[in-house]
Write a protein that holds these residues in place. Sequence first.
Motif, short mmCIF file in Angstrom:
data_model
loop_
_atom_site.label_atom_id
_atom_site.label_comp_id
_atom_site.label_asym_id
_atom_site.label_seq_id
_atom_site.Cartn_x
_atom_site.Cartn_y
_atom_site.Cartn_z
N THR A 31 0.83 -1.20 0.00
CA THR A 31 0.00 0.00 0.00
C THR A 31 0.86 1.25 0.00
OG1 THR A 31 -1.77 -1.17 1.16
CG2 THR A 31 -1.82 1.23 1.23
N HIS A 32 1.92 1.27 0.80
CA HIS A 32 2.82 2.42 0.81
C HIS A 32 3.44 2.63 -0.57
CE1 HIS A 32 2.58 2.41 5.20
NE2 HIS A 32 3.22 3.56 5.19
N TYR A 33 3.91 1.55 -1.19
CA TYR A 33 4.54 1.68 -2.50
C TYR A 33 3.52 2.08 -3.56
CZ TYR A 33 8.45 -0.78 -0.32
OH TYR A 33 9.49 -1.14 0.50
N ALA A 64 2.60 5.70 -3.17
CA ALA A 64 3.70 6.55 -3.62
C ALA A 64 3.74 6.64 -5.14
CB ALA A 64 5.02 6.03 -3.07
N PHE A 88 3.38 12.56 2.95
CA PHE A 88 4.30 11.74 3.74
C PHE A 88 4.09 11.95 5.23
CE2 PHE A 88 7.04 11.76 -0.20
CZ PHE A 88 6.89 10.41 -0.45
N SER A 91 0.99 9.92 6.18
CA SER A 91 1.16 8.48 5.94
C SER A 91 2.03 7.83 7.01
CB SER A 91 1.76 8.24 4.55
OG SER A 91 3.08 8.75 4.48
N LEU A 100 9.61 1.13 4.64
CA LEU A 100 8.42 1.97 4.60
C LEU A 100 8.71 3.47 4.64
CD1 LEU A 100 6.05 -0.01 7.01
CD2 LEU A 100 6.28 -0.20 4.54
N ARG A 101 9.90 3.87 5.04
CA ARG A 101 10.19 5.31 5.19
C ARG A 101 11.28 5.81 4.25
NH1 ARG A 101 5.54 5.32 7.09
NH2 ARG A 101 5.31 3.91 8.85
N PRO A 150 9.61 4.67 -0.25
CA PRO A 150 8.54 5.45 -0.88
C PRO A 150 8.93 6.86 -1.29
CG PRO A 150 7.66 4.19 0.95
CD PRO A 150 9.13 4.03 1.00
N ILE A 189 11.01 6.63 -4.47
CA ILE A 189 10.19 6.30 -5.64
C ILE A 189 9.41 7.51 -6.12
CG2 ILE A 189 8.22 4.94 -6.42
CD1 ILE A 189 9.13 2.70 -4.58
N MET A 190 8.77 8.20 -5.17
CA MET A 190 7.94 9.35 -5.56
C MET A 190 8.79 10.47 -6.12
SD MET A 190 4.95 11.20 -3.36
CE MET A 190 3.76 12.25 -4.21
N ASN A 193 10.56 12.40 6.17
CA ASN A 193 9.82 11.17 6.43
C ASN A 193 10.31 10.47 7.69
OD1 ASN A 193 7.59 9.86 5.41
ND2 ASN A 193 8.77 8.37 4.24
#
Length: 633
Positions: free
Chosen positions: A382-384, A387, A422, A425, A466-467, A470, A473-474, A502
């Motif tokens: 979901t995080h990925y 993002a 961020f 999230s 998770l931190r 993402p 990537i974004m 983040n």
Amino acid sequence: MTSALLRLPRDMNISIKEQRVYEVEKQLGIYAIKDQLIGSEEGNGRGVSGGEKRRVGIACELVTSPSILFLDEPTSGLDAFNAFNVVECLVTLAKNYNRTVIFTIHQPRSNIVALFDHLVLLAKGSTVYSGPYASCQNYFDHIGYTCPPGFNIADYLVDLTMHAETSLNPAEENGPANFDAGSEGMRTVNSSVRAIKSIASASNMSVDNNSSYGSCNEQIQRPKSRRRQSLKQQQNRKLYTRKKSSGGELTPKTDDEASDPNDNRGNSADLIRLSRRHGQAAPQILDDPHQLPPSAYGTGTGLDELVSSYASSDVAGSVRDDINAAVISALNANGLANGQSNHAVISGTMKSYRRVGLISQFMILSRRTWRNLYRNPMLMLTHYAIAILLAVLSGFLFYGLTDDIKGFQNRLGLFFFILALFGFSTLTSLTVFSSERLLFVRERANGYYSPIAYFTAKVVFDIVPLRLIPPIIMGAIVYPMTGLTPAWPEFLKFILILVLFNLAAAAICLFIGIVFKDGGVANLIGSLVMLFSLLFAGLLLNHDAIPKAALWLQTLSIFHYGFEGLIVNEVKYLTLIDHKYGLDIEVPGASILSAFGFDNSGLWPDVIGLAIFSGAFIVIAYAAMHTLLVEKR
């Protein structure tokens, strides 16, 4: 296996530890489920049954080969079948594998009680009975507390100790029970008394202490007229009672007195008290629906009588003799009786028993944390996915930023949106420890590992997947699509600011999640902290418009550091062109930043501020975990 790796000696070969785990799984009957998830109601399904969970917990302690195993209510919350299976496994350990198993249990079934070797019955910390279970019922029969036929001895003993420690109310002194009349008829004081009464009314106990119990079925099926006749026959017998004379001597009640319905000189409560004082089994008048067995009728001094009766009994003397013999045997075995040093013996046995170090603990716990993470892939995916999707959406909406005032406004909106995304999230960090709070407290109390090793493993496997990933990537998607400054140094600083922001937000949420145990309160506090920080970012409130008395609050805003760092990195050396009245007016980006209250030289101070927030709150979060998440006894 995790328990074996953490708690068995570091010099022990891994194959021997695996063999030890296999043996324990076989002993407790959980080898068939070794590849199944434990599961939970809130997480990834129910998994194994409740009884199997308890046996897994016992197995985690059993891998260290303890000679004595202490368990606190191992059957609580289990159904009758699973409770019996757990106790049966404990009995197998005691008999077949030479273990001493000690556990507490409340209101067990009769088939579970039948498995006990020794029983200790406590009431308000005082010993009411301690000895072989097989002798328990005979002991209480001997002191005048006979269990009614057909009644679970375990329930009887619980009711006995519970009511023995209860004093009589003044209203109870005149009768066997305290009733109050209501619209729905007669009501007892509590459910336990009510349960005892149902047994008493169905049990045909003879008044004569030397006779045996009568038939329960016969009493239930007897017509009302015959029951009344039987009651009169029992009342005509000679019963000991206390006269109303000042001397209070005991005299046998005559037949005429017994047949007098208006005579109140003696009642069932008097009979119960007198029979206890004289060490006799308490007589019962069966057909009285309000009659209680002697065990359920507390006299205020019942607990003292039970304790003193046990202390002076042969059973207690036998237990004390066994204890003294065991102590003397242990002293002689250790050489202490001959004056040898206790310290030498103990240090000699424990000298080579060294558990794994901090690094090995971290590696073992990291593997377990990673398993839990990839077994629940929805959180990570979901995080990925968010993002990637929001990066594409942002790139589409802010595609091809222009070097004019409109482009400057769009840059402000883009950076503000990314930080808000961020920031909120990271609220998922509130639950990093909540799901394992009880597990950590128990394992820490049992000395599985050092708290710093557990904390480091949790933080690393929450931060890295998770931190860190993402925002990278974004940033890699948004930066080229929106047409931000096409230079590698600015791009790398852009990614650095996103990652540090983040981390800082996640560290703050981590601290809040540890301090506040309730998930709803933690979410509320975390959301308020993020909104407060968002207010001082620099977009909603101009720096020069903030009252001087409240200006220091801006230094507490991670959004301010992140937002200022991103906009300065992008606009400081940018020349904006404003189209006015057919003319192109060039405006330096630095002057616009100053007009918005941003510091043109604040890029690296902002980066350092985010790094300080990240490190400081991770340290504070560990201090909170080390201080608050401790087992309290």
